[in-house]
Design a protein around this motif. Sequence first.
Motif, PDB file in Angstrom:
ATOM      1  N   THR A  77       0.833  -1.205   0.000  1.00 50.40           N
ATOM      2  CA  THR A  77       0.000   0.000   0.000  1.00 50.40           C
ATOM      3  C   THR A  77       0.864   1.250   0.000  1.00 50.40           C
ATOM      4  N   TRP A  78       1.817   1.327   0.934  1.00 51.59           N
ATOM      5  CA  TRP A  78       2.640   2.523   1.051  1.00 51.59           C
ATOM      6  C   TRP A  78       3.626   2.654  -0.099  1.00 51.59           C
ATOM      7  N   VAL A  79       4.237   1.561  -0.517  1.00 49.09           N
ATOM      8  CA  VAL A  79       5.170   1.627  -1.644  1.00 49.09           C
ATOM      9  C   VAL A  79       4.417   1.997  -2.925  1.00 49.09           C
ATOM     10  N   GLY A  80       3.249   1.416  -3.121  1.00 51.92           N
ATOM     11  CA  GLY A  80       2.436   1.754  -4.284  1.00 51.92           C
ATOM     12  C   GLY A  80       2.031   3.222  -4.292  1.00 51.92           C
ATOM     13  N   PHE A  81       1.665   3.730  -3.127  1.00 51.51           N
ATOM     14  CA  PHE A  81       1.295   5.142  -3.026  1.00 51.51           C
ATOM     15  C   PHE A  81       2.488   6.022  -3.369  1.00 51.51           C
ATOM     16  N   ASP A  82       3.655   5.671  -2.829  1.00 51.69           N
ATOM     17  CA  ASP A  82       4.851   6.465  -3.113  1.00 51.69           C
ATOM     18  C   ASP A  82       5.264   6.385  -4.581  1.00 51.69           C
ATOM     19  N   ILE A  83       5.055   5.235  -5.222  1.00 53.03           N
ATOM     20  CA  ILE A  83       5.330   5.132  -6.658  1.00 53.03           C
ATOM     21  C   ILE A  83       4.401   6.067  -7.435  1.00 53.03           C
ATOM     22  N   LEU A  84       3.128   6.090  -7.051  1.00 52.40           N
ATOM     23  CA  LEU A  84       2.180   7.005  -7.678  1.00 52.40           C
ATOM     24  C   LEU A  84       2.617   8.452  -7.465  1.00 52.40           C
ATOM     25  N   LEU A  85       3.054   8.778  -6.263  1.00 52.66           N
ATOM     26  CA  LEU A  85       3.504  10.135  -5.956  1.00 52.66           C
ATOM     27  C   LEU A  85       4.733  10.500  -6.787  1.00 52.66           C
ATOM     28  N   VAL A  86       5.692   9.585  -6.897  1.00 48.15           N
ATOM     29  CA  VAL A  86       6.878   9.831  -7.722  1.00 48.15           C
ATOM     30  C   VAL A  86       6.484  10.041  -9.178  1.00 48.15           C
ATOM     31  N   ALA A  87       5.556   9.236  -9.675  1.00 42.56           N
ATOM     32  CA  ALA A  87       5.105   9.374 -11.067  1.00 42.56           C
ATOM     33  C   ALA A  87       4.457  10.738 -11.298  1.00 42.56           C
ATOM     34  N   MET A  88       3.611  11.160 -10.378  1.00 46.73           N
ATOM     35  CA  MET A  88       2.942  12.459 -10.542  1.00 46.73           C
ATOM     36  C   MET A  88       3.925  13.617 -10.433  1.00 46.73           C
ATOM     37  N   LEU A  89       4.869  13.530  -9.498  1.00 43.16           N
ATOM     38  CA  LEU A  89       5.882  14.587  -9.381  1.00 43.16           C
ATOM     39  C   LEU A  89       6.753  14.638 -10.634  1.00 43.16           C
ATOM     40  N   THR A  90       7.053  13.477 -11.204  1.00 42.26           N
ATOM     41  CA  THR A  90       7.836  13.437 -12.438  1.00 42.26           C
ATOM     42  C   THR A  90       7.060  14.067 -13.594  1.00 42.26           C
ATOM     43  N   LEU A  91       5.776  13.719 -13.718  1.00 41.09           N
ATOM     44  CA  LEU A  91       4.940  14.330 -14.754  1.00 41.09           C
ATOM     45  C   LEU A  91       4.861  15.845 -14.582  1.00 41.09           C
ATOM     46  N   THR A  92       4.753  16.283 -13.328  1.00 42.78           N
ATOM     47  CA  THR A  92       4.702  17.720 -13.047  1.00 42.78           C
ATOM     48  C   THR A  92       5.995  18.390 -13.478  1.00 42.78           C
ATOM     49  N   ALA A  93       7.123  17.786 -13.116  1.00 42.39           N
ATOM     50  CA  ALA A  93       8.421  18.354 -13.476  1.00 42.39           C
ATOM     51  C   ALA A  93       8.590  18.419 -14.994  1.00 42.39           C
ATOM     52  N   LEU A  94       8.224  17.346 -15.695  1.00 38.19           N
ATOM     53  CA  LEU A  94       8.354  17.329 -17.159  1.00 38.19           C
ATOM     54  C   LEU A  94       7.439  18.361 -17.815  1.00 38.19           C
ATOM     55  N   ALA A  95       6.198  18.437 -17.345  1.00 33.92           N
ATOM     56  CA  ALA A  95       5.256  19.409 -17.915  1.00 33.92           C
ATOM     57  C   ALA A  95       5.732  20.836 -17.657  1.00 33.92           C
ATOM     58  N   GLY A  96       6.264  21.087 -16.465  1.00 35.56           N
ATOM     59  CA  GLY A  96       6.789  22.415 -16.166  1.00 35.56           C
ATOM     60  C   GLY A  96       8.023  22.737 -16.989  1.00 35.56           C
ATOM     61  N   TRP A  97       8.910  21.770 -17.116  1.00 37.83           N
ATOM     62  CA  TRP A  97      10.143  21.959 -17.890  1.00 37.83           C
ATOM     63  C   TRP A  97       9.827  22.263 -19.357  1.00 37.83           C
ATOM     64  N   LYS A  98       8.838  21.552 -19.899  1.00 39.29           N
ATOM     65  CA  LYS A  98       8.492  21.722 -21.315  1.00 39.29           C
ATOM     66  C   LYS A  98       7.427  22.798 -21.531  1.00 39.29           C
ATOM     67  N   ARG A  99       7.008  23.443 -20.439  1.00 37.28           N
ATOM     68  CA  ARG A  99       6.002  24.501 -20.490  1.00 37.28           C
ATOM     69  C   ARG A  99       4.706  24.027 -21.142  1.00 37.28           C
ATOM     70  N   LYS A 100       4.223  22.880 -20.685  1.00 38.39           N
ATOM     71  CA  LYS A 100       2.976  22.314 -21.195  1.00 38.39           C
ATOM     72  C   LYS A 100       1.855  22.576 -20.201  1.00 38.39           C
ATOM     73  N   GLN A 101       0.663  22.790 -20.704  1.00 42.17           N
ATOM     74  CA  GLN A 101      -0.474  23.062 -19.826  1.00 42.17           C
ATOM     75  C   GLN A 101      -0.830  21.880 -18.934  1.00 42.17           C
ATOM     76  N   PHE A 102      -0.307  20.720 -19.248  1.00 37.02           N
ATOM     77  CA  PHE A 102      -0.537  19.559 -18.390  1.00 37.02           C
ATOM     78  C   PHE A 102       0.015  19.785 -16.986  1.00 37.02           C
ATOM     79  N   VAL A 103       0.864  20.801 -16.822  1.00 41.72           N
ATOM     80  CA  VAL A 103       1.403  21.102 -15.492  1.00 41.72           C
ATOM     81  C   VAL A 103       0.279  21.462 -14.515  1.00 41.72           C
TER      82      VAL A 103
END
Length: 193
Positions: A77-103
């Motif tokens: 449960t906790w590892v899965g949650f943290d994997i989800l959190l890492v994935a979302m933070l990574t998507l946020t970083a990529l969207a911000g870096w590329k200046r995409k509205q997905f941020v």
Amino acid sequence: MDLTDEEIAAMTPAERRDLILRLAPRPPGMPSRRAIDRIRKFRTALMLVCVAALIPWTVYLAITLPSHYVARNWVATWVGFDILLVAMLTLTALAGWKRKQFVFPAAFASGVLLICDAWFDVMTSQRGGDLTQALLSACLVELPLAFILIAGPLRLLRYVAVRHGMIHPESRLWRMPIPIPDLYPDHKVPPRT
């Protein structure tokens, strides 16, 4: 007719918005006004039904759940949650870096996940050092980062709306309308007071 920068700067926000709408044709595949209204009403009703169902369910859980419970799949449960959190933070970083509205949705979701992480860390910690560590982590890392991830993109969203003439520069974020009606010249939206 060519407009100079000075002439555009002298326009009111409503005049600039009208100019933008005249220059940008209705996007292909855009649902009709009627479809948009129907979807909005359905989703609003769905959320209200969920709220109405969740209130008695929460009361029921508060009365019936045991104060102590041994959980299955605790690590997963906790590892899965943290994997989800890492994935979302990574998507946020990529969207911000590329200046995409997905941020906007990625950062908002990441912030909400951090708030949930802080809540469950604190609420499930044992008294003593474990609880102290959870509280420090929540107060010094998770909640401040959640605030940045939620407030920053919301401010940027407002800036984009102001920059493109969709709202008045003094409009508050919580009063910012969705500009869909402005895509339909035949449907005038009364000014907000």
